[in-house]
Write an enzyme that holds these catalytic residues in place. Structure first.
Site, PDB file in Angstrom:
ATOM      1  N   HIS A 210      79.944  12.731  12.239  1.00 13.74           N
ATOM      2  CA  HIS A 210      79.169  13.070  14.088  1.00 13.74           C
ATOM      3  C   HIS A 210      80.490  12.873  14.806  1.00 13.74           C
ATOM      4  O   HIS A 210      81.773  11.453  14.336  1.00 13.74           O
ATOM      5  CB  HIS A 210      78.085  11.584  14.885  1.00 13.74           C
TER       6      HIS A 210
ATOM      7  N   ASP B  85      64.750   9.898  22.497  1.00 16.52           N
ATOM      8  CA  ASP B  85      66.211  10.020  22.952  1.00 16.52           C
ATOM      9  C   ASP B  85      66.205  10.955  23.806  1.00 16.52           C
ATOM     10  O   ASP B  85      66.969  10.983  25.108  1.00 16.52           O
ATOM     11  CB  ASP B  85      67.089   9.987  21.949  1.00 16.52           C
TER      12      ASP B  85
ATOM     13  N   ARG C 170      69.029   7.989  32.137  1.00 12.72           N
ATOM     14  CA  ARG C 170      69.843   7.609  31.400  1.00 12.72           C
ATOM     15  C   ARG C 170      70.676   8.005  32.800  1.00 12.72           C
ATOM     16  O   ARG C 170      71.411   7.873  33.506  1.00 12.72           O
ATOM     17  CB  ARG C 170      70.458   6.870  30.591  1.00 12.72           C
TER      18      ARG C 170
ATOM     19  N   SER D 223      71.300   6.475  20.792  1.00 11.05           N
ATOM     20  CA  SER D 223      71.118   7.621  21.170  1.00 11.05           C
ATOM     21  C   SER D 223      71.346   8.469  19.977  1.00 11.05           C
ATOM     22  O   SER D 223      70.516   9.560  19.632  1.00 11.05           O
ATOM     23  CB  SER D 223      71.780   7.936  22.595  1.00 11.05           C
TER      24      SER D 223
ATOM     25  N   LYS E 289      69.067  10.378  16.401  1.00 13.40           N
ATOM     26  CA  LYS E 289      69.009  11.948  15.880  1.00 13.40           C
ATOM     27  C   LYS E 289      69.941  11.975  14.791  1.00 13.40           C
ATOM     28  O   LYS E 289      69.015  12.901  14.084  1.00 13.40           O
ATOM     29  CB  LYS E 289      69.998  12.653  16.993  1.00 13.40           C
TER      30      LYS E 289
HETATM   31  N1  URA Z   1      75.764  10.791  22.619  1.00 11.78           N
HETATM   32  C1  URA Z   1      74.655  11.135  22.582  1.00 11.78           C
HETATM   33  O1  URA Z   1      74.008  11.249  22.268  1.00 11.78           O
HETATM   34  N2  URA Z   1      73.538   9.219  24.112  1.00 11.78           N
HETATM   35  C2  URA Z   1      75.087   9.443  24.468  1.00 11.78           C
HETATM   36  O2  URA Z   1      74.476   8.436  24.513  1.00 11.78           O
HETATM   37  C3  URA Z   1      75.634  10.177  24.531  1.00 11.78           C
HETATM   38  C4  URA Z   1      76.925  11.041  24.330  1.00 11.78           C
END
Ligand code: URA
Length: 436
Positions: free
Chosen positions: A84, A163, A170, A185, A189
């Site tokens: 990531h 999320d 948010r 967050s 995932k």
């Molecule tokens: N990417 C995400 O998936 N979530 C966040 O809060 C910030 C960047």
């Protein structure tokens, strides 16, 4: 005794740590519709100001992961490792890395995102390949990971739905920039994909969300600790994002450049980041015992065509035209192509990378509203970068845009993004350090 939601909010607002069960209950209540949006928004704001302990952050991450399906990839016996990136400009690493690492025997199940703010997104880049689908049923995703070794999809409604809903809250309650909320967050995932290990590329600099190296380090440390707290192996790298990565910015142009890398060509900086992250993925996937051995394997897969072969098979399996891996003419092309030239002589000492990303978005390579449709052909290919000496009139970049008016906008905005000086800037390392 069980505390009510207002009591939990009061405790969090006053800076007390909640019990893991309380955090889990809050998220479960939110998903079931028992905790309304306004209470979860208040919770996000309290977390923004008071933070969370590691234990709370792990509990939040796992509760969000468990709000949907956790993919079972146990039929694939090898250790599965994903990567990531916290995002940047010109960051097309995933497109080369996934097939490359899979070619070395480490399956890569990858759930990626779209462009966010000034940064590009892997899904938008993949969709520049004619026919390519990032919206696959999870059953097909599992098959492709098993049969090809790499599959790259978007967040489905089944993966970490908490999320998706919390992120939307948010976004409109000024609570995006909170490390525990970002960590939960991202990782909810990633942990739902069926991985055994995760390698993180945490970027810092003018083109990153974390501008300072200190902030990037804090985020990297939290991400590594929480991933490990969730029982998965994890390593993070801090890498510089104060200039576009590689030469290309824009969806089709970046995808072409990523495939160039698999052909053994491509810019050196892109290669360095890809090999650094790839080596860590091979180590976590137990396909190499040392960094040197991992790099040797990756180099071999680049040289013998096996990474290219996985890329072609992955593209075909996801409905795309596999010729795209070898033939740039398969991609959509911009109507207007023009040059950006240097207005004076000297050294290029800096490039405002955030401004480059915003310029791409404004011209159609990204979105300014959720419903915007991206033009995959729009983008820039930089001929020069920070540290280069230029003469007046030298080409700095080739601009791929939709109209003559857009060409003028691109020239104006990108022309302003460069800083010139009389002396060459000190060289700085692209890959700064490993965390974890
Ligand atoms: N990417 C995400 O998936 N979530 C966040 O809060 C910030 C960047």
């Amino acid at each position: 005794m069980r505390r009510s939601v207002p009591e939990l909010l009061l405790a969090k607002r006053n800076g007390q740590a909640l019990e893991p069960d309380e955090v889990r209950g809050l998220i479960q209540g939110f998903v079931r519709g028992e905790v309304p949006d306004y209470q979860l928004s208040a919770f996000a704001m309290a977390v923004y100001f008071k933070g969370m302990t590691r234990e709370e952050t792990v509990a939040l991450t796992l509760a969000m992961r468990d709000s949907g399906v956790v993919v079972d990839l146990s039929e694939v016996s090898a250790l599965k490792v994903d990567k990531h990136s916290t995002g940047g400009v010109g960051d097309k690493v995933s497109l080369a890395l996934a097939p490359l690492v899979a070619a070395c025997g480490v399956p890569v199940p990858m759930c990626s995102g779209r462009g966010l703010g000034h940064t590009g997104g892997t899904l938008d880049k993949l969709e520049a390949i004619p026919g390519f689908s990032v919206n696959l049923p999870l059953s097909r995703y599992r098959e492709i990971v098993r049969d090809v070794g790499a599959c790259m999809i978007g967040q489905t409604a089944e993966l970490a739905p908490a999320d998706k809903r919390l992120y939307a809250l948010r976004d409109v309650t000024a609570t995006v920039e909170s490390i525990p909320l970002i960590v939960a967050s991202i990782l909810s995932k990633k942990l739902a994909e069926g991985i055994d290990g995760l390698v993180l590329d945490v970027k810092f600099g003018s083109g990153a969300f974390m501008k300072s190296v200190e902030d990037a380090r804090s985020l990297a440390t939290a991400l590594v600790e929480v991933t490990r707290g969730a029982g998965k192996s994890c390593v993070a790298w801090l890498t510089r994002m104060d200039r576009p990565l590689g030469r290309a910015v824009g969806n089709a142009l970046e995808t072409i450049e990523a495939f160039e890398l698999l052909h053994g060509r491509g810019p050196e900086d892109l290669r360095e980041v890809t090999l650094t992250l790839g080596a860590s993925m091979l180590l976590l996937g137990a396909k190499a015992r040392s960094d040197a051995e991992a790099r040797e394997r990756l180099e071999r897969a680049l040289g013998d065509g096996s990474a290219l072969s996985v890329a072609r098979r992955m593209v075909a399996a996801q409905g795309g035209d596999p010729r795209a891996v070898d033939d740039p003419s398969v991609f959509p092309r911009a109507r207007v192509v023009g040059a950006l030239t240097a207005t004076r002589g000297g050294y290029l000492t800096a490039v405002d990378t955030h401004a480059v990303g915003v310029c791409g978005v404004v011209l159609g390579a990204g979105r300014t509203r959720a419903e915007d449709v991206i033009d995959p052909s729009v983008g820039f290919v930089f001929a020069r970068t920070v540290g280069d000496r230029v003469e007046p009139g030298d080409t700095l970049a080739t601009l791929h845009v939709r109209s003559d008016e857009d060409l003028a906008v691109a020239r104006e905005r990108l022309g302003r993004a460069f800083t010139y000086g009389d002396r060459a800037p000190e060289p700085v390392p692209l890959v700064l350090e490993r965390v974890g």
